[in-house]
Structures are given as C-alpha cells and as structure tokens.
Design an enzyme around this catalytic site. Sequence first.
Site, mmCIF file in Angstrom:
data_model
loop_
_atom_site.group_PDB
_atom_site.id
_atom_site.type_symbol
_atom_site.label_atom_id
_atom_site.label_comp_id
_atom_site.label_asym_id
_atom_site.label_seq_id
_atom_site.Cartn_x
_atom_site.Cartn_y
_atom_site.Cartn_z
ATOM 1 N N MET A 270 -10.310 -3.499 -1.845
ATOM 2 C CA MET A 270 -10.465 -3.111 -0.440
ATOM 3 C C MET A 270 -11.598 -2.080 -0.301
ATOM 4 O O MET A 270 -11.369 -0.904 -0.020
ATOM 5 C CB MET A 270 -9.135 -2.604 0.101
ATOM 6 C CG MET A 270 -8.079 -3.695 0.163
ATOM 7 S SD MET A 270 -6.514 -3.190 0.946
ATOM 8 C CE MET A 270 -5.819 -2.166 -0.347
ATOM 9 N N THR A 271 -12.806 -2.571 -0.508
ATOM 10 C CA THR A 271 -13.995 -1.711 -0.542
ATOM 11 C C THR A 271 -14.553 -1.495 0.862
ATOM 12 O O THR A 271 -15.645 -1.970 1.202
ATOM 13 C CB THR A 271 -15.051 -2.323 -1.478
ATOM 14 O OG1 THR A 271 -15.063 -3.754 -1.311
ATOM 15 C CG2 THR A 271 -14.752 -2.005 -2.918
ATOM 16 N N TYR A 272 -13.779 -0.771 1.663
ATOM 17 C CA TYR A 272 -14.199 -0.425 3.014
ATOM 18 C C TYR A 272 -13.323 0.725 3.504
ATOM 19 O O TYR A 272 -12.415 1.170 2.801
ATOM 20 C CB TYR A 272 -14.085 -1.624 3.968
ATOM 21 C CG TYR A 272 -12.892 -2.527 3.744
ATOM 22 C CD1 TYR A 272 -11.618 -2.160 4.163
ATOM 23 C CD2 TYR A 272 -13.039 -3.750 3.086
ATOM 24 C CE1 TYR A 272 -10.523 -2.995 3.949
ATOM 25 C CE2 TYR A 272 -11.954 -4.588 2.874
ATOM 26 C CZ TYR A 272 -10.693 -4.203 3.312
ATOM 27 O OH TYR A 272 -9.617 -5.022 3.089
ATOM 28 N N GLU A 273 -13.625 1.225 4.692
ATOM 29 C CA GLU A 273 -12.898 2.322 5.331
ATOM 30 C C GLU A 273 -13.231 3.692 4.755
ATOM 31 O O GLU A 273 -12.406 4.610 4.790
ATOM 32 C CB GLU A 273 -11.385 2.089 5.319
ATOM 33 C CG GLU A 273 -10.910 1.016 6.292
ATOM 34 C CD GLU A 273 -11.004 1.437 7.762
ATOM 35 O OE1 GLU A 273 -10.092 2.091 8.289
ATOM 36 O OE2 GLU A 273 -12.039 1.076 8.382
ATOM 37 N N GLU B 111 0.824 -1.204 0.000
ATOM 38 C CA GLU B 111 0.000 0.000 0.000
ATOM 39 C C GLU B 111 0.859 1.256 0.000
ATOM 40 O O GLU B 111 2.047 1.212 0.289
ATOM 41 C CB GLU B 111 -0.942 -0.014 1.208
ATOM 42 C CG GLU B 111 -1.881 -1.220 1.211
ATOM 43 C CD GLU B 111 -2.939 -1.178 2.308
ATOM 44 O OE1 GLU B 111 -3.211 -0.086 2.848
ATOM 45 O OE2 GLU B 111 -3.486 -2.252 2.629
#
Length: 426
Positions: A278-281, A215
């Site tokens: 990463m479909t969150y946060e 990342e």
Amino acid sequence: MTIHVVQSGESVDSIAASYGVDPARLAADNAVSTSGSLAVGQTLVIRFPRQVHAVRAGETLSSIAAAYGTTVRQLWRNNWSLAGGEALVSGQVLVVSYFEEKLGSALSNGYAYPYIEPDLLAEQLPYLTCLSPFTYGINASGGLLPLEDDALLSAARLRGTAPVMHLSTLTESGQFDTQRAELVLTDMAVQDQLVAEVIQTVLRRGYAGVDVDFEFLPGQLAAAYAAFLDRLRRRLQPQGRFLWAALAPKTSAGQRGLLYEGHDYAAVAAATDGVLLMTYEWGYTYGPPMAVAPLPNVRAVLDYAVTAIPAGKIFLGVPNYGYDWPLPFVQGSTRAESISNQRAIELAIQYEIAIQYDETAQAPYFYYTDSAGTVHVVWFEDARSMAAKLRLVAEYGFQGMGFWNLMRPFSQTWLVLDSLYDLPAL
C-alpha cells in the site's frame, strides 16, 4: 506514447498538429474539449496509431477483433472513446494497434465500492485483470458482513475482468477494527466459521480468489495473522482459487507503529500467492500537504520489500487521486479534501494557475486562492507521475499493480498503463 506538457498559448489543435495526430482523438483520450481551455503544465498523453480500421455496416467489435487477430478487450483499451461499450457507427475509425514498445506483461487490479457510477466502471474494466469490490467486512460475532456486489460482478464478467473477493476488518460503521481482527485470529471456533463463510462466498459468487486486508494489527498478532492466511490459502487452493494480502508500507522489519507491527512481510508472503504494497497516503486527509506517493518514499518501501518477499509475488499500490489542502495547515485541525486528478486539472484551469512538477517526488502540484480568499495547495497524479510509478513494476520485476481506487475518473491513468504493459486476462 509521448507525454506532452502544455505550454502557454498551446491548444489541442496546435498540439495535435505538432505530433501529426487526430485532435478529436487526442481530446477524447485525455478528457478535454477540442476547443476548451488547457492549464499550463497539464499533461496530455499522445499515442500514435500503427493500424486503424473504418467500421463498416454490420460489423461488431468481436468480428473486427477476429479479423485482426486481437481481442475485444484490446480494442477497448486502444479506443478510450468506446468506454467499454459495444456500440459502433458506420465510418467510425478504430485503432487496432499503436507504435509502442511495451515493458512487458503485468497483472492489474483495481478496487471499487458498490456505488461506483456504472459508466465509470465500464470504461476502466478493460484495463484490469481483476476487480476487487470493496469490501466484505467482519461482524461482531466474527462472521461476514454482506456486500451488494451483483452489479460489479456482472460488469466485470461482461468485459473479461476476473472478480476478486476483498475481505477486511471493516465494521458496520466502515472503520477498520483491531478487536474484530483479534477475535478472528485468536478464537479458532470463530475463525473456522469465517473461513467457511469465505469459501462458500467465493464459490457461490464465482470469485477468482480472495484479497485480505487486515490493518492496525498489534505486533503480538503478526504470527497469528500469517497462520490465518496460510490456513485460508490451503482451503482455497483445492478450489483453484488464489490468495492475496495487503501490506502496510514498511521500510524495515522492526518498524514501529500499529499500522506496521502486525505485518510480517516474509511470513505473509510465504502464506499467500501475492501481496499488495500500500505505497500511498504519505499525503493524506489529516496530514501536512505533500505528494500522495512521493517516489523516494515508494522506493524505500520497495527496496525493503524485495529483501523479504519474492518480487514476482508483489503488486505495487498505485493511488488514483489527489488532495486539496486549505492553508495554512494546522495539525489536528486542517482537513484536506480528496479529489480526482481530473478535478485537480479543472481547478488549475478555473483559477488560471500553472501546474508545477516536483522532480524529486515525481508529482504535480499547484497553489490557488479561492473566492473566499483562502489559499489552497493541491497535490495529485498526472501522466508523468503515473508513468514514473508504473515503470517500477518492470524495474523491480513485480507481478503487477493494484489501483486505489476506481471511484474517480482520470483517463490518463489507463492510457499510460496500456502504453507501458500488456495486460492479460486471467
């Protein structure tokens, strides 16, 4: 499966009676007491047994599964109260199958730290195709940081879940590090050593594949990152192992920001066997209060992703947690507490607050005032929001879903998942 939303005055007994199901099983499945309080607006997952079996003396899960032409893993999934264990009691009633129309088959992956409670891990593993212990990081010289994963690997294999090695740029301090990534991606001697160490670890530990999560990569490293993934995949393939990679939630190819620029969706997809979005946060520790994964935001990412990545390579990222924000929110000062979905429900019950549901975000929330007089807002996941997200896997034709993470209990995540999909083992 039916998702029931609790109304004022209802109890487990009255809800069970209205659906004609066993109140004890309903309570156990949803981690509530048969005589305990419920929150208005709380969800309960109702499943309707098609075939049941009363355990006889001397029977085992294996013998019962064989008698009905099913698997021990499916018996575990059908009977949450077994908690991934083998213990049976004469006269105990097990569900062999349910009246359910599944959406299809999907692979499921979950992430866990080595310090996860063993009982919590055991009850979730039967619902997972793969388990990714988090994480093998990278040290200052570009080599692997070790991970104490023995217990996780043993528990996974005991329940038919394939372990996947997770490789990230986390340092000794537990932070993602751009400089460590740059070292690996630009110094080929360092990269040679890291790839060799990864392959050795995969073979020695018996991992089914590798899941890479680099990342905060600047845009100038995007091509080097894809080339590294391609190289690693070429080394893994002759060993019969696969390669996945995690992708930041982009909505366009040219999206600006350190989180996004180093992830070229098309190039990463071409270099791997699967990708986790990463479909969150969106709602997060230091951000303003909102749903962790609002459905319109999730869809925007998915709609772009399928223009650059074959749908059959995609895993949908699913959050298994919520946040509790003290109010008023002050940017740079307010810090939300990460909590389990189960804890969110407990707070609503404790403060006698009705849970609301945002139809646009497809997420539950509520406000409460603590004993010190501070107002809080809680956004979390329930059976409705889980179902809304998990249905996207079938809608878009994805390979499966990845749960971040397994560290917090919430039985409804797994009841909904098993109700919607067949969950094969590798």
